[in-house]
Design a protein around this motif. Structure first.
Motif, short mmCIF file in Angstrom:
data_model
loop_
_atom_site.label_atom_id
_atom_site.label_comp_id
_atom_site.label_asym_id
_atom_site.label_seq_id
_atom_site.Cartn_x
_atom_site.Cartn_y
_atom_site.Cartn_z
N VAL A 1 0.84 -1.21 0.00
CA VAL A 1 0.00 0.00 0.00
C VAL A 1 0.87 1.25 0.00
CG1 VAL A 1 -1.81 1.29 1.19
CG2 VAL A 1 -1.96 -1.21 1.03
N PRO A 2 1.76 1.44 0.97
CA PRO A 2 2.59 2.65 0.92
C PRO A 2 3.56 2.64 -0.26
CG PRO A 2 3.27 1.26 2.76
CD PRO A 2 2.01 0.66 2.19
N GLN A 3 4.02 1.47 -0.67
CA GLN A 3 4.93 1.40 -1.82
C GLN A 3 4.23 1.89 -3.09
OE1 GLN A 3 6.29 -2.66 -1.89
NE2 GLN A 3 7.80 -2.31 -0.29
N ALA A 4 2.99 1.47 -3.29
CA ALA A 4 2.23 1.90 -4.46
C ALA A 4 1.98 3.41 -4.41
CB ALA A 4 0.91 1.14 -4.55
N VAL B 1 -5.56 -0.20 -3.51
CA VAL B 1 -4.57 -1.24 -3.23
C VAL B 1 -4.94 -1.96 -1.94
CG1 VAL B 1 -2.14 -1.71 -2.70
CG2 VAL B 1 -2.73 -0.12 -4.55
N THR B 2 -5.37 -1.23 -0.93
CA THR B 2 -5.80 -1.86 0.33
C THR B 2 -6.93 -2.84 0.08
OG1 THR B 2 -5.11 0.03 1.66
CG2 THR B 2 -6.78 -1.43 2.62
N ASN B 3 -7.91 -2.44 -0.73
CA ASN B 3 -9.02 -3.35 -1.03
C ASN B 3 -8.54 -4.60 -1.74
OD1 ASN B 3 -10.89 -1.67 0.15
ND2 ASN B 3 -11.71 -0.88 -1.78
N ALA B 4 -7.63 -4.45 -2.70
CA ALA B 4 -7.12 -5.62 -3.43
C ALA B 4 -6.35 -6.54 -2.48
CB ALA B 4 -6.22 -5.17 -4.58
N VAL B 5 -5.55 -5.96 -1.59
CA VAL B 5 -4.77 -6.76 -0.64
C VAL B 5 -5.70 -7.49 0.33
CG1 VAL B 5 -3.18 -6.57 1.33
CG2 VAL B 5 -2.67 -5.39 -0.82
N GLY C 1 -14.32 -0.43 5.73
CA GLY C 1 -15.50 -0.65 4.91
C GLY C 1 -15.98 0.56 4.13
N ARG C 2 -15.22 1.65 4.18
CA ARG C 2 -15.65 2.86 3.47
C ARG C 2 -14.76 3.21 2.28
NH1 ARG C 2 -15.84 3.67 8.85
NH2 ARG C 2 -17.86 4.10 9.77
N GLY C 3 -13.86 2.32 1.91
CA GLY C 3 -12.88 2.61 0.86
C GLY C 3 -13.48 3.03 -0.46
N LEU C 4 -14.41 2.25 -0.98
CA LEU C 4 -14.99 2.61 -2.27
C LEU C 4 -15.90 3.83 -2.16
CD1 LEU C 4 -15.72 -0.79 -4.04
CD2 LEU C 4 -13.97 0.90 -4.56
N LEU C 5 -16.53 4.02 -1.03
CA LEU C 5 -17.32 5.25 -0.83
C LEU C 5 -16.40 6.46 -0.90
CD1 LEU C 5 -19.83 4.39 2.04
CD2 LEU C 5 -20.35 4.88 -0.35
N LEU C 6 -15.25 6.35 -0.28
CA LEU C 6 -14.29 7.43 -0.30
C LEU C 6 -13.77 7.68 -1.71
CD1 LEU C 6 -12.77 9.45 1.45
CD2 LEU C 6 -11.09 7.67 1.92
N VAL C 7 -13.46 6.63 -2.43
CA VAL C 7 -13.00 6.76 -3.82
C VAL C 7 -14.07 7.45 -4.65
CG1 VAL C 7 -12.43 5.47 -5.93
CG2 VAL C 7 -11.39 4.82 -3.75
N LYS C 8 -15.32 7.03 -4.52
CA LYS C 8 -16.41 7.65 -5.27
C LYS C 8 -16.58 9.12 -4.90
CE LYS C 8 -19.33 3.84 -6.56
NZ LYS C 8 -20.72 3.53 -6.81
N ALA C 9 -16.46 9.44 -3.61
CA ALA C 9 -16.63 10.83 -3.17
C ALA C 9 -15.51 11.72 -3.70
CB ALA C 9 -16.68 10.89 -1.64
N ILE C 10 -14.27 11.26 -3.62
CA ILE C 10 -13.15 12.05 -4.13
C ILE C 10 -13.29 12.26 -5.64
CG2 ILE C 10 -10.65 12.00 -4.56
CD1 ILE C 10 -10.43 10.42 -1.89
#
Length: 162
Positions: A38-41, A72-76, A121-130
């Motif tokens: 995650v931090p590497q990406a 990346v976090t979601n994929a991991v 559990g809010r990762g994709l919500l955050l991606v959509k909001a940004i």
């Protein structure tokens, strides 16, 4: 992380420029499906955007790096069992920048409302909001290998386009 070379980006609505800017192109990085990726990406994407002199402002850079971290976090967390390696792609056009994470898991993630006591559990919500706030687009697409790619494309600042 390893750079695999330049790969054409997924279709993003934009006209092909007559004279491409020096920062235009697409780059793919592979990484193991581990938390340390995650931090590497995130650092690899930041370095690429900086080194290629992509005209992003601080707010856009912060949003892109947060999107990379979440994807990346979601994929991991959710795909590592079927996808021991993930791919991060950065594609830049004249007026947009797109980040994508590809894995071999067939499950299509959904943005879920998380309870206020949940720590995740809010990762994709955050991606959509940004993405929405920036005026961009994001989606999940299945790929020929049976996996998926989750991507977000954000417009570059108006001052960056000709």
């Amino acid at each position: 992380m390893e750079v695999r070379g330049s790969v054409p980006p997924e279709p993003v609505p934009t006209a092909a420029p007559a004279n491409p800017r020096p920062y235009e192109g697409a780059w793919r990085f592979t990484a193991p499906a581990l938390d340390s990726s995650v931090p590497q990406a995130r650092h690899a994407v930041r370095d690429l955007i900086t080194d290629r002199e992509v005209p992003v402002d601080e707010v856009l850079m912060h949003g892109l790096l947060l999107i990379v971290s979440e994807l990346v976090t979601n994929a991991v967390r959710h795909a590592a069992l079927l996808s021991p390696e993930i791919v991060v792609e950065v594609a830049v056009g004249t007026d947009w920048v797109r980040v994508a994470v590809e894995d071999n898991h067939p499950y299509r993630p959904k943005a879920l409302q998380a309870d206020s006591t949940d720590t995740g559990g809010r990762g994709l919500l955050l991606v959509k909001a940004i993405t929405a706030e920036a005026g961009g687009m994001c989606d999940v697409e299945h790929i020929a290998s049976g996996g998926k790619v989750v991507w977000a494309a954000l417009p570059l600042p108006a001052s960056a386009t000709p």
